[in-house]
Scaffold this active site. Structure first.
Site, PDB file in Angstrom:
ATOM      1  N   LYS A 170       7.603   1.847  -0.337  1.00 43.33           N
ATOM      2  CA  LYS A 170       7.102   1.095  -1.472  1.00 43.33           C
ATOM      3  C   LYS A 170       7.403   1.870  -2.746  1.00 43.33           C
ATOM      4  CE  LYS A 170       2.827   1.988  -2.785  1.00 43.33           C
ATOM      5  NZ  LYS A 170       2.476   3.378  -3.113  1.00 43.33           N
ATOM      6  N   ASP A 199       4.159   1.038   5.113  1.00 47.60           N
ATOM      7  CA  ASP A 199       2.903   1.147   4.367  1.00 47.60           C
ATOM      8  C   ASP A 199       2.094   2.182   5.132  1.00 47.60           C
ATOM      9  OD1 ASP A 199       0.225   0.857   3.563  1.00 47.60           O
ATOM     10  OD2 ASP A 199       0.561  -1.221   2.978  1.00 47.60           O
ATOM     11  N   HIS A 200       1.964   3.369   4.578  1.00 47.86           N
ATOM     12  CA  HIS A 200       1.420   4.449   5.406  1.00 47.86           C
ATOM     13  C   HIS A 200      -0.049   4.221   5.767  1.00 47.86           C
ATOM     14  CE1 HIS A 200      -0.132   6.156   1.650  1.00 47.86           C
ATOM     15  NE2 HIS A 200      -0.885   6.962   2.365  1.00 47.86           N
ATOM     16  N   LYS A 204      -2.576   4.923   9.700  1.00 45.71           N
ATOM     17  CA  LYS A 204      -3.826   5.688   9.855  1.00 45.71           C
ATOM     18  C   LYS A 204      -4.569   5.181  11.087  1.00 45.71           C
ATOM     19  CE  LYS A 204      -4.257   6.535   4.888  1.00 45.71           C
ATOM     20  NZ  LYS A 204      -4.233   7.951   4.598  1.00 45.71           N
ATOM     21  N   GLU A 238      -9.996   7.568  -5.025  1.00 44.41           N
ATOM     22  CA  GLU A 238      -9.344   8.884  -5.009  1.00 44.41           C
ATOM     23  C   GLU A 238      -9.951   9.746  -6.113  1.00 44.41           C
ATOM     24  OE1 GLU A 238      -4.947   8.735  -3.940  1.00 44.41           O
ATOM     25  OE2 GLU A 238      -5.167   7.090  -5.340  1.00 44.41           O
ATOM     26  N   ASP A 257       0.614  -0.180  -7.189  1.00 48.92           N
ATOM     27  CA  ASP A 257       0.676   1.033  -6.379  1.00 48.92           C
ATOM     28  C   ASP A 257      -0.219   0.933  -5.143  1.00 48.92           C
ATOM     29  OD1 ASP A 257       1.503   3.801  -6.022  1.00 48.92           O
ATOM     30  OD2 ASP A 257      -0.560   4.361  -6.536  1.00 48.92           O
ATOM     31  N   HIS A 262      -1.532  -1.473   0.160  1.00 48.66           N
ATOM     32  CA  HIS A 262      -2.550  -0.860   1.033  1.00 48.66           C
ATOM     33  C   HIS A 262      -3.829  -1.703   1.136  1.00 48.66           C
ATOM     34  CE1 HIS A 262       0.166   2.404   0.789  1.00 48.66           C
ATOM     35  NE2 HIS A 262      -0.318   3.011  -0.256  1.00 48.66           N
ATOM     36  N   LYS A 362      -8.175   6.005  -9.437  1.00 52.69           N
ATOM     37  CA  LYS A 362      -7.954   7.457  -9.471  1.00 52.69           C
ATOM     38  C   LYS A 362      -9.034   8.085 -10.339  1.00 52.69           C
ATOM     39  CE  LYS A 362      -3.081   7.389  -8.416  1.00 52.69           C
ATOM     40  NZ  LYS A 362      -3.128   7.846  -7.026  1.00 52.69           N
TER      41      LYS A 362
HETATM   42  C1  BG6 Z   1       0.332   6.095  -2.184  1.00 47.94           C
HETATM   43  C2  BG6 Z   1       0.187   5.894  -3.668  1.00 47.94           C
HETATM   44  O1  BG6 Z   1       0.976   4.990  -1.599  1.00 47.94           O
HETATM   45  O2  BG6 Z   1      -0.944   6.262  -1.594  1.00 47.94           O
HETATM   46  C3  BG6 Z   1      -0.569   7.053  -4.290  1.00 47.94           C
HETATM   47  O3  BG6 Z   1       1.462   5.775  -4.267  1.00 47.94           O
HETATM   48  C4  BG6 Z   1      -1.874   7.290  -3.577  1.00 47.94           C
HETATM   49  O4  BG6 Z   1      -0.789   6.818  -5.679  1.00 47.94           O
HETATM   50  C5  BG6 Z   1      -1.660   7.388  -2.073  1.00 47.94           C
HETATM   51  O5  BG6 Z   1      -2.430   8.498  -4.066  1.00 47.94           O
HETATM   52  C6  BG6 Z   1      -2.969   7.449  -1.334  1.00 47.94           C
HETATM   53  O6  BG6 Z   1      -2.720   7.723   0.010  1.00 47.94           O
HETATM   54  P1  BG6 Z   1      -3.774   8.511   0.907  1.00 47.94           P
HETATM   55  O7  BG6 Z   1      -3.167   8.512   2.266  1.00 47.94           O
HETATM   56  O8  BG6 Z   1      -3.920   9.880   0.320  1.00 47.94           O
HETATM   57  O9  BG6 Z   1      -5.043   7.724   0.815  1.00 47.94           O
END
Ligand code: BG6
Length: 513
Positions: A170, A199-200, A204, A238, A257, A262, A362
């Site tokens: 992404k 999409d990481h 999880k 975050e 973002d 997500h 954030k």
């Molecule tokens: C990313 C965003 O995809 O996910 C970042 O670009 C964000 O801005 C991050 O900080 C959050 O991922 P995680 O795994 O730390 O919750």
């Protein structure tokens, strides 16, 4: 009244995974931030778990000239910072031997041919056929050009024996129109089955566990609907700021973002119907259906149901931090949002009239990602006069990070007379039951892609459905860049207007309860 937790039994050891199918992983943008912080650590974690095959190679592609040895030294230093757990020297030696570096800007056919030659030499060193995964950890603007070049060099010819897949990071597009263009450009060179849009969050463990929780248990699904659920809150908070990524972030903002990808995936897994099987497309069909069922707001509705925020100077973990506009590479008059809260309605039989409140930002006071399902309040009549006037509704919280687990809040009688009630929790913590393997979310996804399992990746239609939902918001903002934008000091739960958004419905965010 607080919940009492005990460790129910010794942790269950993780099973040793089968090794992934033979593969060469080609990483474009290999000297960038993502490769350093996430991809190489994830691959190393897989190596430590013995999940990678013997016929496994990483070919890192970058613009900076570097030898294989220099690249291995760099990865070693990066793993010291970003890999989890103490270094396993034997596994590192195994992994390091498989790391190669190619300097190929891929702006010309010549460097593409040099890469092809190197890949053929690597393939020739293996006894059997080897698949290939091309990972695009590059800016989106560079991707279509590289894919075209790979195609014209014959590097994308996909067969059952020698699969050729691409992983696309992404942001997938900038809006609906650009996402469609990108899907179209990729579709000219690749079949959809070759494209893995990553999409990481879907990598999880707790996110994946949502499906097990909902569909492998008999007691939750019957009450998982508008009849019993009052509303759902999805929070991804975050504490970090933009961490030197101001250039990228200022173009994106929290909507692009985090929300479009997500948060929408968390929503889809929470709200989807049971799939008819766990085959990739059966699961993905259900996820996309939920996105299609989200009500598309009119501009007036957008103004009622969306709040954007931007952090100003404040404190994070008791340390003074600058405001967003003072961050490097952020224009001093930026109107990009670092926080969004929004209310969405899903127009189907299961969820009609049940609001889904989503929130991400954030520089908030805590790092927490969770899905909270609040059930309808029990009738109070029986407990009238028992100081039960504020009887809290049942609340089921799926905690994704940190402290992964699931808890259910209910009411219990406080011992003694008179009759009084208090909240208690039934809590399940992952680490009480399962040994945790070091992971950052990318392990599962890289492993699945090597094995050709796209279940946890986005399909073209899912990406477009996500953009469809945010499009009306982007339009309101495009017409007036500071629309819906409010300041909040770093270290607070977003602007007061976000509290007002949910308070209008007689509800409150969980943190402000
Ligand atoms: C990313 C965003 O995809 O996910 C970042 O670009 C964000 O801005 C991050 O900080 C959050 O991922 P995680 O795994 O730390 O919750």
């Amino acid at each position: 009244m607080s919940g009492h937790r005990r460790s129910p039994q010794p942790a269950i050891a993780l099973p040793t995974p089968r090794t992934a199918d033979p593969a060469t992983l080609v990483i474009f943008g290999a000297t960038g931030d993502l490769a350093k912080r996430k991809l190489l650590p994830a691959l190393y974690h897989l190596a430590v778990r013995h999940a990678l095959p013997d016929a496994f190679t990483v070919v890192a592609v970058g613009r900076t000239p570097m030898t294989d040895e220099a690249y291995r030294d760099k990865v070693s230093a990066d793993l010291d910072r970003f890999a989890e757990g103490p270094r396993d020297e034997a596994r590192w030696a195994w992994f390091a031997r498989r790391l190669h570096y190619v300097c190929a800007p891929l702006e010309d056919a010549e460097s593409a041919r040099a890469l092809a030659t190197r890949l053929e030499a690597i393939d020739a060193g293996h006894a059997g056929p080897v698949g290939r995964v091309y990972y695009f950890a590059t800016p989106p603007s560079a991707m279509a050009g590289i894919v075209q070049r790979l195609g014209s060099e014959g590097l994308l010819v996909d067969t059952a024996e020698r699969p050729r897949r691409v992983i696309v990071e992404k942001p997938f597009g900038y809006d609906l129109a650009s996402a469609r263009t990108l899907n179209h450009e990729l579709g000219q060179v690749l079949a959809e089955r070759q494209i893995y849009r990553i999409d990481h969050y879907l990598g999880k463990e707790t996110v994946q566990n949502l499906m097990a929780f909902r569909f492998a248990n008999g007691i939750f699904e019957p009450i998982w609907n508008r009849r019993y659920v009052d509303h759902v809150q999805i929070t991804v908070a975050e504490t970090v700021g933009v961490e030197g990524r101001g250039g990228y972030y200022d173009e994106a903002g929290a909507l692009r973002d985090m929300v479009q990808n997500h948060l929408f995936q968390l929503l889809a897994l929470t709200a989807m119907e049971p799939p008819i099987s766990f085959r990739a497309d059966d699961v993905r069909d259900e996820r996309v259906r939920v996105l299609h069922a989200i009500h598309l707001c009119t501009p007036d509705e957008v103004r009622q149901s969306v709040v954007r925020g931007q952090y100003t100077a404040g404190a994070s973990h008791n340390t003074a931090v600058p405001g967003y506009r003072e961050e490097p590479k952020v224009p001093p008059a930026s109107t990009t949002e670092t926080f969004v809260a929004l209310k969405l309605m899903i127009e189907n039989w299961r969820w009609a009239e049940v609001p889904f409140y989503l929130r991400t930002g954030k520089r908030l006071p805590a790092r927490v990602s969770e899905i909270a399902v609040q059930f309808r309040r029990a009738p109070l009549k029986l407990f009238k006069g028992a100081q039960a006037g504020t009887l809290d509704p049942n609340l089921l919280v799926v905690r994704i990070q940190p402290d992964e687990g699931i808890s259910l809040r209910f009411q219990a009688k406080i011992p003694g007379a008179p009759v009084r009630l208090g909240n208690v929790d039934m809590a399940f913590n992952y680490t009480d039951y399962f040994a945790a393997a070091p992971a950052n979310g990318y392990e599962t996804l890289l492993y699945d892609c090597m094995n050709g399992d796209p279940t946890l990746f986005h399909r073209a239609d899912m990406v477009e459905a996500g953009w469809d939902v945010v499009a009306p918001i982007l339009e309101v903002v495009a017409a007036s860049p500071d629309a819906l934008l409010h300041e909040y000091p770093a270290g607070r739960w977003g602007p007061a207007e976000a509290d007002a958004l949910i308070a209008r419905d007689g509800r409150a965010w969980r943190n402000s309860e």
